[in-house]
Design a protein around this motif. Structure first.
Motif, PDB file in Angstrom:
ATOM      1  N   ILE A 194       0.817  -1.218   0.000  1.00  0.00           N
ATOM      2  CA  ILE A 194       0.000   0.000   0.000  1.00  0.00           C
ATOM      3  C   ILE A 194       0.850   1.267   0.000  1.00  0.00           C
ATOM      4  O   ILE A 194       0.562   2.208  -0.742  1.00  0.00           O
ATOM      5  CB  ILE A 194      -1.035  -0.017   1.142  1.00  0.00           C
ATOM      6  N   GLY A 195       1.920   1.316   0.779  1.00  0.00           N
ATOM      7  CA  GLY A 195       2.772   2.511   0.782  1.00  0.00           C
ATOM      8  C   GLY A 195       3.328   2.814  -0.596  1.00  0.00           C
ATOM      9  O   GLY A 195       3.294   3.956  -1.064  1.00  0.00           O
ATOM     10  N   ALA A 196       3.829   1.794  -1.276  1.00  0.00           N
ATOM     11  CA  ALA A 196       4.376   1.968  -2.629  1.00  0.00           C
ATOM     12  C   ALA A 196       3.273   2.341  -3.617  1.00  0.00           C
ATOM     13  O   ALA A 196       3.488   3.158  -4.521  1.00  0.00           O
ATOM     14  CB  ALA A 196       5.091   0.702  -3.083  1.00  0.00           C
ATOM     15  N   LEU A 197       2.071   1.781  -3.446  1.00  0.00           N
ATOM     16  CA  LEU A 197       0.965   2.089  -4.353  1.00  0.00           C
ATOM     17  C   LEU A 197       0.497   3.534  -4.179  1.00  0.00           C
ATOM     18  O   LEU A 197       0.112   4.180  -5.156  1.00  0.00           O
ATOM     19  CB  LEU A 197      -0.197   1.118  -4.127  1.00  0.00           C
ATOM     20  N   LEU A 198       0.545   4.028  -2.962  1.00  0.00           N
ATOM     21  CA  LEU A 198       0.216   5.439  -2.734  1.00  0.00           C
ATOM     22  C   LEU A 198       1.205   6.347  -3.456  1.00  0.00           C
ATOM     23  O   LEU A 198       0.815   7.350  -4.071  1.00  0.00           O
ATOM     24  CB  LEU A 198       0.200   5.746  -1.237  1.00  0.00           C
ATOM     25  N   GLN A 199       2.487   5.995  -3.406  1.00  0.00           N
ATOM     26  CA  GLN A 199       3.496   6.798  -4.104  1.00  0.00           C
ATOM     27  C   GLN A 199       3.311   6.709  -5.617  1.00  0.00           C
ATOM     28  O   GLN A 199       3.410   7.719  -6.322  1.00  0.00           O
ATOM     29  CB  GLN A 199       4.911   6.350  -3.725  1.00  0.00           C
ATOM     30  N   LEU A 200       3.009   5.516  -6.129  1.00  0.00           N
ATOM     31  CA  LEU A 200       2.750   5.360  -7.565  1.00  0.00           C
ATOM     32  C   LEU A 200       1.579   6.233  -8.007  1.00  0.00           C
ATOM     33  O   LEU A 200       1.643   6.888  -9.048  1.00  0.00           O
ATOM     34  CB  LEU A 200       2.432   3.901  -7.898  1.00  0.00           C
ATOM     35  N   ARG A 201       0.520   6.228  -7.218  1.00  0.00           N
ATOM     36  CA  ARG A 201      -0.657   7.025  -7.553  1.00  0.00           C
ATOM     37  C   ARG A 201      -0.322   8.510  -7.559  1.00  0.00           C
ATOM     38  O   ARG A 201      -0.751   9.251  -8.440  1.00  0.00           O
ATOM     39  CB  ARG A 201      -1.785   6.715  -6.563  1.00  0.00           C
ATOM     40  N   ALA A 202       0.445   8.947  -6.572  1.00  0.00           N
ATOM     41  CA  ALA A 202       0.858  10.357  -6.515  1.00  0.00           C
ATOM     42  C   ALA A 202       1.702  10.712  -7.736  1.00  0.00           C
ATOM     43  O   ALA A 202       1.501  11.765  -8.354  1.00  0.00           O
ATOM     44  CB  ALA A 202       1.625  10.628  -5.228  1.00  0.00           C
ATOM     45  N   ASP A 203       2.632   9.842  -8.109  1.00  0.00           N
ATOM     46  CA  ASP A 203       3.472  10.096  -9.289  1.00  0.00           C
ATOM     47  C   ASP A 203       2.631  10.123 -10.560  1.00  0.00           C
ATOM     48  O   ASP A 203       2.845  10.951 -11.448  1.00  0.00           O
ATOM     49  CB  ASP A 203       4.568   9.032  -9.394  1.00  0.00           C
ATOM     50  N   PHE A 204       1.651   9.205 -10.665  1.00  0.00           N
ATOM     51  CA  PHE A 204       0.752   9.153 -11.813  1.00  0.00           C
ATOM     52  C   PHE A 204      -0.054  10.450 -11.902  1.00  0.00           C
ATOM     53  O   PHE A 204      -0.122  11.080 -12.958  1.00  0.00           O
ATOM     54  CB  PHE A 204      -0.169   7.936 -11.677  1.00  0.00           C
ATOM     55  N   MET A 205      -0.639  10.865 -10.783  1.00  0.00           N
ATOM     56  CA  MET A 205      -1.458  12.076 -10.774  1.00  0.00           C
ATOM     57  C   MET A 205      -0.626  13.312 -11.079  1.00  0.00           C
ATOM     58  O   MET A 205      -1.112  14.255 -11.713  1.00  0.00           O
ATOM     59  CB  MET A 205      -2.184  12.204  -9.437  1.00  0.00           C
ATOM     60  N   ASP A 206       0.621  13.302 -10.666  1.00  0.00           N
ATOM     61  CA  ASP A 206       1.525  14.423 -10.900  1.00  0.00           C
ATOM     62  C   ASP A 206       1.764  14.659 -12.392  1.00  0.00           C
ATOM     63  O   ASP A 206       2.063  15.772 -12.811  1.00  0.00           O
ATOM     64  CB  ASP A 206       2.850  14.175 -10.178  1.00  0.00           C
ATOM     65  N   CYS A 207       1.612  13.624 -13.198  1.00  0.00           N
ATOM     66  CA  CYS A 207       1.796  13.759 -14.656  1.00  0.00           C
ATOM     67  C   CYS A 207       0.769  14.694 -15.286  1.00  0.00           C
ATOM     68  O   CYS A 207       0.985  15.201 -16.378  1.00  0.00           O
ATOM     69  CB  CYS A 207       1.689  12.394 -15.330  1.00  0.00           C
ATOM     70  N   PHE A 208      -0.350  14.893 -14.600  1.00  0.00           N
ATOM     71  CA  PHE A 208      -1.413  15.716 -15.142  1.00  0.00           C
ATOM     72  C   PHE A 208      -1.381  17.140 -14.596  1.00  0.00           C
ATOM     73  O   PHE A 208      -2.293  17.914 -14.829  1.00  0.00           O
ATOM     74  CB  PHE A 208      -2.773  15.059 -14.860  1.00  0.00           C
ATOM     75  N   GLY A 209      -0.329  17.453 -13.857  1.00  0.00           N
ATOM     76  CA  GLY A 209      -0.171  18.801 -13.331  1.00  0.00           C
ATOM     77  C   GLY A 209      -0.319  18.827 -11.827  1.00  0.00           C
ATOM     78  O   GLY A 209      -0.628  17.818 -11.201  1.00  0.00           O
TER      79      GLY A 209
END
Length: 152
Positions: free
Chosen positions: A13-28
């Motif tokens: 879950i910790g790594a998945l939260l970071q992945l999601r944040a990185d993914f969302m960051d791609c959109f600004g």
């Protein structure tokens, strides 16, 4: 580089939260609603991973996550298009830049489609970015213009 593929578990879950944040960051930069969504993601993962309504695949090299993709399962009233009512939605398709063009997204997409097939789904929905459209078209996805959305 050698990559391995595995399903994420509650231990990730910790790594998945970071992945999601990185993914969302791609959109600004995240606005208030984006931050709220990210804040609610831990609860979503804590419920969806154990009960199987959410499956996330990871491509890894060594101890590093290189790419990911997920699929959410839900039920709708049965129709001719979905005789059993089982439906699937692919999201979070993301590959870190140094690992792009290695076939990782294509393999994750195949694994996600296998998950949907095994769950008895007759179709998979997704929203495609411009960058992702060629991959999805090559896999066999077709554009659909019939969806509409109502926002509160």
């Amino acid at each position: 580089m050698t990559y391995t593929f595995r399903k994420a578990s509650s231990r990730d879950i910790g790594a998945l939260l970071q992945l999601r944040a990185d993914f969302m960051d791609c959109f600004g930069p995240l606005d208030d609603k984006g931050r709220e969504a990210l804040g609610n993601y831990r609860e979503f993962l804590s419920e969806g991973l154990p009960d199987g309504t959410f499956v996330q695949w990871l491509a890894e090299t060594g101890n590093e996550i290189a790419a990911t993709g997920s699929i959410s399962f839900y039920r709708l009233p049965p129709t001719a298009r979905r005789p059993n009512g089982r439906a699937a939605y692919i999201g979070n398709m993301f590959t870190y830049p140094p690992h792009r063009n290695q076939g990782l997204a294509g393999e994750i997409l195949r694994l996600l489609a296998d998950e949907a097939r095994a769950a008895g789904c007759h179709a998979i929905l997704l929203h495609a970015s411009e960058q992702g459209r060629p991959l999805y078209r090559a896999f066999g996805f077709e554009a659909a213009e019939s969806m509409m959305e109502y926002k509160f």
